[in-house]
Design an enzyme around this catalytic site. Sequence first.
Site, PDB file in Angstrom:
ATOM      1  N   GLU A 121       1.174 -12.172 -17.641  1.00 40.80           N
ATOM      2  CA  GLU A 121      -0.265 -11.896 -17.661  1.00 40.80           C
ATOM      3  C   GLU A 121      -0.630 -10.664 -16.850  1.00 40.80           C
ATOM      4  O   GLU A 121      -1.513  -9.886 -17.224  1.00 40.80           O
ATOM      5  CB  GLU A 121      -1.048 -13.109 -17.138  1.00 40.80           C
ATOM      6  CG  GLU A 121      -0.943 -14.359 -17.991  1.00 40.80           C
ATOM      7  CD  GLU A 121       0.334 -15.167 -17.726  1.00 40.80           C
ATOM      8  OE1 GLU A 121       1.076 -14.822 -16.777  1.00 40.80           O
ATOM      9  OE2 GLU A 121       0.597 -16.147 -18.456  1.00 40.80           O
ATOM     10  N   HIS A 171       6.268   6.908   7.245  1.00 41.41           N
ATOM     11  CA  HIS A 171       5.587   6.375   6.062  1.00 41.41           C
ATOM     12  C   HIS A 171       4.085   6.583   6.137  1.00 41.41           C
ATOM     13  O   HIS A 171       3.507   7.206   5.252  1.00 41.41           O
ATOM     14  CB  HIS A 171       5.911   4.886   5.884  1.00 41.41           C
ATOM     15  CG  HIS A 171       4.963   4.178   4.959  1.00 41.41           C
ATOM     16  ND1 HIS A 171       5.182   4.089   3.611  1.00 41.41           N
ATOM     17  CD2 HIS A 171       3.772   3.563   5.198  1.00 41.41           C
ATOM     18  CE1 HIS A 171       4.165   3.441   3.054  1.00 41.41           C
ATOM     19  NE2 HIS A 171       3.306   3.113   3.996  1.00 41.41           N
ATOM     20  N   HIS A 179      -5.239 -26.502 -15.109  1.00 39.77           N
ATOM     21  CA  HIS A 179      -5.624 -25.647 -16.223  1.00 39.77           C
ATOM     22  C   HIS A 179      -7.145 -25.523 -16.379  1.00 39.77           C
ATOM     23  O   HIS A 179      -7.607 -24.881 -17.311  1.00 39.77           O
ATOM     24  CB  HIS A 179      -5.033 -26.183 -17.535  1.00 39.77           C
ATOM     25  CG  HIS A 179      -3.583 -25.842 -17.699  1.00 39.77           C
ATOM     26  ND1 HIS A 179      -2.632 -26.142 -16.742  1.00 39.77           N
ATOM     27  CD2 HIS A 179      -2.910 -25.220 -18.704  1.00 39.77           C
ATOM     28  CE1 HIS A 179      -1.451 -25.722 -17.163  1.00 39.77           C
ATOM     29  NE2 HIS A 179      -1.593 -25.157 -18.343  1.00 39.77           N
ATOM     30  N   HIS A 184      -0.169   9.429   4.740  1.00 40.28           N
ATOM     31  CA  HIS A 184       1.248   9.175   4.494  1.00 40.28           C
ATOM     32  C   HIS A 184       1.983  10.479   4.236  1.00 40.28           C
ATOM     33  O   HIS A 184       2.090  10.927   3.101  1.00 40.28           O
ATOM     34  CB  HIS A 184       1.389   8.236   3.306  1.00 40.28           C
ATOM     35  CG  HIS A 184       0.778   6.888   3.562  1.00 40.28           C
ATOM     36  ND1 HIS A 184      -0.570   6.702   3.717  1.00 40.28           N
ATOM     37  CD2 HIS A 184       1.355   5.677   3.710  1.00 40.28           C
ATOM     38  CE1 HIS A 184      -0.806   5.415   3.950  1.00 40.28           C
ATOM     39  NE2 HIS A 184       0.340   4.777   3.950  1.00 40.28           N
TER      40      HIS A 184
HETATM   41  C1  TPP Z   1       0.009  -4.611  -3.769  1.00 44.67           C
HETATM   42  C2  TPP Z   1       0.121  -3.857  -2.494  1.00 44.67           C
HETATM   43  N1  TPP Z   1       0.580  -4.496  -1.410  1.00 44.67           N
HETATM   44  C3  TPP Z   1       0.651  -3.835  -0.226  1.00 44.67           C
HETATM   45  C4  TPP Z   1       0.276  -2.538  -0.115  1.00 44.67           C
HETATM   46  C5  TPP Z   1       0.307  -1.836   1.229  1.00 44.67           C
HETATM   47  N2  TPP Z   1       1.369  -0.827   1.242  1.00 44.67           N
HETATM   48  C6  TPP Z   1       1.124   0.461   1.002  1.00 44.67           C
HETATM   49  S1  TPP Z   1       2.501   1.400   1.038  1.00 44.67           S
HETATM   50  C7  TPP Z   1       3.458   0.064   1.404  1.00 44.67           C
HETATM   51  C8  TPP Z   1       4.927   0.233   1.595  1.00 44.67           C
HETATM   52  C9  TPP Z   1       5.497   0.853   0.404  1.00 44.67           C
HETATM   53  O1  TPP Z   1       6.843   1.133   0.568  1.00 44.67           O
HETATM   54  P1  TPP Z   1       7.508   2.124  -0.431  1.00 44.67           P
HETATM   55  O2  TPP Z   1       7.029   1.883  -1.790  1.00 44.67           O
HETATM   56  O3  TPP Z   1       8.957   2.061  -0.205  1.00 44.67           O
HETATM   57  O4  TPP Z   1       6.919   3.507  -0.017  1.00 44.67           O
HETATM   58  P2  TPP Z   1       7.513   4.585   0.991  1.00 44.67           P
HETATM   59  O5  TPP Z   1       7.171   4.147   2.355  1.00 44.67           O
HETATM   60  O6  TPP Z   1       8.966   4.660   0.757  1.00 44.67           O
HETATM   61  O7  TPP Z   1       6.767   5.795   0.569  1.00 44.67           O
HETATM   62  C10 TPP Z   1       2.697  -1.080   1.494  1.00 44.67           C
HETATM   63  C11 TPP Z   1       3.238  -2.416   1.805  1.00 44.67           C
HETATM   64  C12 TPP Z   1      -0.199  -1.917  -1.289  1.00 44.67           C
HETATM   65  N3  TPP Z   1      -0.616  -0.662  -1.292  1.00 44.67           N
HETATM   66  N4  TPP Z   1      -0.236  -2.582  -2.458  1.00 44.67           N
END
Ligand code: TPP
Length: 695
Positions: free
Chosen positions: A439, A287, A500, A39
Amino acid sequence: MSTAIAPVENLSAAQLDQLCINTIRTLSIDAVQQANSGHPGTPMALAPLVYTIWNRVLHFDPQDPIWPNRDRFVLSNGHASMLLWSALHLTGVQAVNADYETLGQPSVTLDDIRHFRQLNSKAPRHPEYHWTSGVEATTGPLGQGVATSVGMAIAEKWLAHRYNRPGFEIFNYNMYTVCGDGDLMEGVASEAASLAGHLGLDNLCCIYDNNHITIEGNTRIAFTEDVQTRFIAYGWNVLRVGDANDIDRIEQALEIFRKTKGRPTFIVLDSHIGYGSPHKQDTAAAHGEPLGEDEVRLVKRVYGFPEDKKFFVPDGVYDHFTAGIGKRGAEDRRKWAELFESYRSQYPDLAVEVELMQKRELPTGWDRNLPVFPADAKGIAGRDASGKVLNVLAQNIPWFLGGSADLGPSNKTLFTYPGAGDFQADTPEGKTLHFGIREHAMAAIVNGLSLSKLRAFGATFFIFSDYARPAIRLAALMELPSIFVFTHDAMGDGEDGPTHQPIEQLVSLRAIPGLITLRPGDANEVVEAYRFIMQLRHQPAVLALSRQPLPTLDRKKYAPASGVAQGAYVLADAPGGNPEVIIIASGSEVSLAIAAHETLLAEGIRSRVVSMPSWEIFEHQSQAYRDSVLPPNVKARVAVEQGSILGWDRYVGNSGRVIGMNTFGASAPLKELQKKFGFEPNQVVVAAKEQLKNG
Ligand SMILES: Cc1ncc(C[n+]2csc(CCOP(=O)(O)OP(=O)(O)O)c2C)c(N)n1
Ligand SMILES: [Mg+2]
């Protein structure tokens, strides 16, 4: 064409800042390109922020990254890990081993960065606590870093209140947490931010990378709320920096944070993902994909870096970090060490506490006055026994604290001894935390407390462990001794019905590597379970406790509950040993197994009862011990547990019998449920006899 960088002595201060920022950017770009995945875009955009925090603001000594009063930096958008690897490398953060000793080696070398995402590199895909020194929390599952930071901020408040004395600010550190759109879409971050606002955690600064981009494209497809207003509503102080490249503005905003009292700070930072990339800036393509060799050259040209050099750290960059964070951090730590020395002479007992805590050790006498429960057929509920134990432990271990997600009275986790108190903004010395009905954030906050070296627990009904699971998993991954107290562990809450009644929760938690699950069979097993858990330093534990009273077994007749420390033990045996059938049980089914056993004995059948509160602990015993408990030649076996049958064949073998759950439960009084699902002594007796017949 190749750009040459001017000699360092010709650079202005602003140019030197820029050189450092662009080094973070290009290291990140090169590492991603080399790994051919990763990234790059967010490190390109946030390099100025990270530079400003680390080199201008953070009170952190790279020579000792575990110095107790350091400021903490958490990268919640863990996919941008190259930001962290660059910062750790360029600031010369030192490696620390599992015994908390600095090793005289850098935490992240340039070679690690060259091997970004490769096996054994200290620059793995996501920030991993305990793998790479200087990483304060494992992040990557979005939202977790924000919630964990809230726990770390709570910890600082608690520590400051307990240990600071006039003239001795032993704890006064701040949290700097960077997050992205993804973090703020996740519920866990919202839960935690709400609690942070309520608690007025003014030691917490969250910087939001407002770039309008996530994986699927522009955030307009799914995330159009007014985030700033949401945080204002939570009670945060909200600031905005309209240009992520303006490091002076960033520094000013961070200064306002430090001056703001009574509220956490949220800084909206407008940024451009992939900043400087002619073809990829502001696109989702920046990204999570390498820029490509051609684009990398173009970008380096924009940054004024030589296009053909990779992993290039220009002259003057390391020195500039040494002169910034290096000098400031060393000075901070030296002053703190001096302060701590005179603190030690004035407040020796408190100083000892601080030091023990840092090594995750327990104070002497931590287990004094733990209750011993007399034999009692009517017995006591697991949750009640737990409540008594918790109240003793909290008095013996000053830094042991915790609470429930609004179920304290039901979980029996409230601290009721005089002076325990509630943790609130105006009473940060309180030992009972009120997480509210959150939680997931609770579990992440408990991890944040554990990362801050407090011993902490969170509690709820066992069924809602599902709501906390992602953070429990991270506790195991981080090797943290977080404690999760779950009551209403089976169908004991009868009328509550299938919504539950936990079924698959035990087996699913048993599947988490490194996590210790314990389902004690009576009150004395509860005590022994806590005795075991409290001594864990690098493993989280889950307790599954009954809602309903369980008979307290007569330990003169049956084996002592200290067998819990082996995970499973022979509780009752055929006279002289040498059993022909073994009944294995946990929790509420232990007394059931005992009842069946007595019937079998009376009929001349040589049965044995094995109480098995913890698979994981048992698996760590020697083969000889395990064989002594479950002799391989005894094939007639019955396991009884009010949970999914999945996995029990491991202990009963292919031909054994498991009395467990194949379906959801039902809404009915417990007695009827026990009958319907086979949890009655008679049904265990029948199963045992069948086993003998088939064998
Ligand atoms: C709980 C979770 N769901 C999905 C992902 C997969 N994922 C990694 S980065 C991302 C997008 C994140 O977008 P953003 O926070 O805006 O990051 P940017 O591209 O702007 O750096 C996703 C969906 C993850 N790492 N964690
Ligand atoms: Mg984004």
